[in-house]
Design an enzyme around this catalytic site. Sequence first.
Site, mmCIF file in Angstrom:
data_model
loop_
_atom_site.group_PDB
_atom_site.id
_atom_site.type_symbol
_atom_site.label_atom_id
_atom_site.label_comp_id
_atom_site.label_asym_id
_atom_site.label_seq_id
_atom_site.Cartn_x
_atom_site.Cartn_y
_atom_site.Cartn_z
ATOM 1 N N ILE A 58 -8.585 -0.037 -6.577
ATOM 2 C CA ILE A 58 -8.838 -0.351 -7.989
ATOM 3 C C ILE A 58 -8.350 -1.769 -8.371
ATOM 4 C CG2 ILE A 58 -6.692 0.513 -9.047
ATOM 5 C CD1 ILE A 58 -8.499 2.101 -10.993
ATOM 6 N N HIS A 77 -1.906 6.030 3.224
ATOM 7 C CA HIS A 77 -3.179 5.317 3.072
ATOM 8 C C HIS A 77 -3.183 4.042 3.907
ATOM 9 C CE1 HIS A 77 -0.433 4.039 -0.144
ATOM 10 N NE2 HIS A 77 -0.986 2.835 -0.041
ATOM 11 N N PHE A 78 -4.363 3.714 4.391
ATOM 12 C CA PHE A 78 -4.586 2.470 5.113
ATOM 13 C C PHE A 78 -5.427 1.557 4.223
ATOM 14 C CE2 PHE A 78 -3.174 3.300 9.474
ATOM 15 C CZ PHE A 78 -2.960 4.657 9.406
HETATM 16 P P1 AMP Z 1 0.516 0.679 -1.670
HETATM 17 O O1 AMP Z 1 1.344 -0.413 -2.271
HETATM 18 O O2 AMP Z 1 0.279 0.479 -0.199
HETATM 19 O O3 AMP Z 1 1.084 2.057 -1.978
HETATM 20 O O4 AMP Z 1 -0.895 0.561 -2.356
HETATM 21 C C1 AMP Z 1 -1.411 1.458 -3.285
HETATM 22 C C2 AMP Z 1 -2.775 0.956 -3.654
HETATM 23 O O5 AMP Z 1 -3.442 1.955 -4.381
HETATM 24 C C3 AMP Z 1 -2.774 -0.309 -4.515
HETATM 25 O O6 AMP Z 1 -3.483 -1.341 -3.834
HETATM 26 C C4 AMP Z 1 -3.498 0.130 -5.804
HETATM 27 O O7 AMP Z 1 -4.332 -0.852 -6.334
HETATM 28 C C5 AMP Z 1 -4.296 1.324 -5.315
HETATM 29 N N1 AMP Z 1 -4.611 2.311 -6.332
HETATM 30 C C6 AMP Z 1 -3.754 2.914 -7.204
HETATM 31 N N2 AMP Z 1 -4.418 3.782 -7.978
HETATM 32 C C7 AMP Z 1 -5.713 3.743 -7.598
HETATM 33 C C8 AMP Z 1 -6.898 4.424 -8.019
HETATM 34 N N3 AMP Z 1 -6.882 5.325 -9.005
HETATM 35 N N4 AMP Z 1 -8.059 4.141 -7.390
HETATM 36 C C9 AMP Z 1 -8.091 3.227 -6.400
HETATM 37 N N5 AMP Z 1 -7.015 2.575 -5.946
HETATM 38 C C10 AMP Z 1 -5.835 2.817 -6.542
#
Ligand code: AMP
Length: 142
Positions: free
Chosen positions: A31, A99-100
Site C-alpha cells: 500500500i 511477508h516477503f
Molecule cells: P514491514 O516493515 O516489513 O513489516 O513491512 C510491512 C509492509 O506492509 C509495509 O511496506 C506497508 O506499506 C505494508 N502494508 C501495511 N498495510 C498494508 C495493507 N493494508 N495493504 C498492503 N500493504 C500494507
Amino acid sequence: MAETIFKKIIDGKIPCHKVYEDDHVLAFLDINPLSRGHTLVIPKEVAETLDHLSDESAAALGRVMPRICRAVMKVTGTSEYNILQNNGRGAHQAVFHVHFHIIPKPSASEGLEIGWPLGSLDSKTAETVAQQVKQQIAADRP
Ligand code: AMP
C-alpha cells in the site's frame, strides 16, 4: 496475539490488490510502495517471523517466489530488484505476519536503499559460529 492486518486481508475482511493466490500463499501490492510494482508475498499460515513458519508454508513460498518476481519485473520493465524480509521490530518489521517484499529497483533513486556496514570475519570466530549454527540445525530436524 492480536489479529494482524495481513490476517484480515487473508480472510477477506479488508481489501487488497491481489496478484496471486494458492492454497498456502497470497501476494498483493504494498500500500506504500518503494517503487512501482512493490509486492508483498505472504503465507496464509499465521506466523509472526520466518523462524516460526512450517516447512510446508516455506516450501510453498519458495516454489512461487521466482514466478511472482518474473511477473513483477516483466510488468515494471525492470531487471533489478530486492527481496526484503524483516523479522522483529528492531529489524524494521511493522506487520507481525511473515511477508516477503519484492521491490523493483528501476533506478538508483527508486526502490530499496540499503545501509551495509561492512564488518570482517576472523577465522577463529568463523569456525566457532559455523560449528554452533551447524549443531543447531542438526538438532532442529523436522
Ligand atoms: P514491514 O516493515 O516489513 O513489516 O513491512 C510491512 C509492509 O506492509 C509495509 O511496506 C506497508 O506499506 C505494508 N502494508 C501495511 N498495510 C498494508 C495493507 N493494508 N495493504 C498492503 N500493504 C500494507
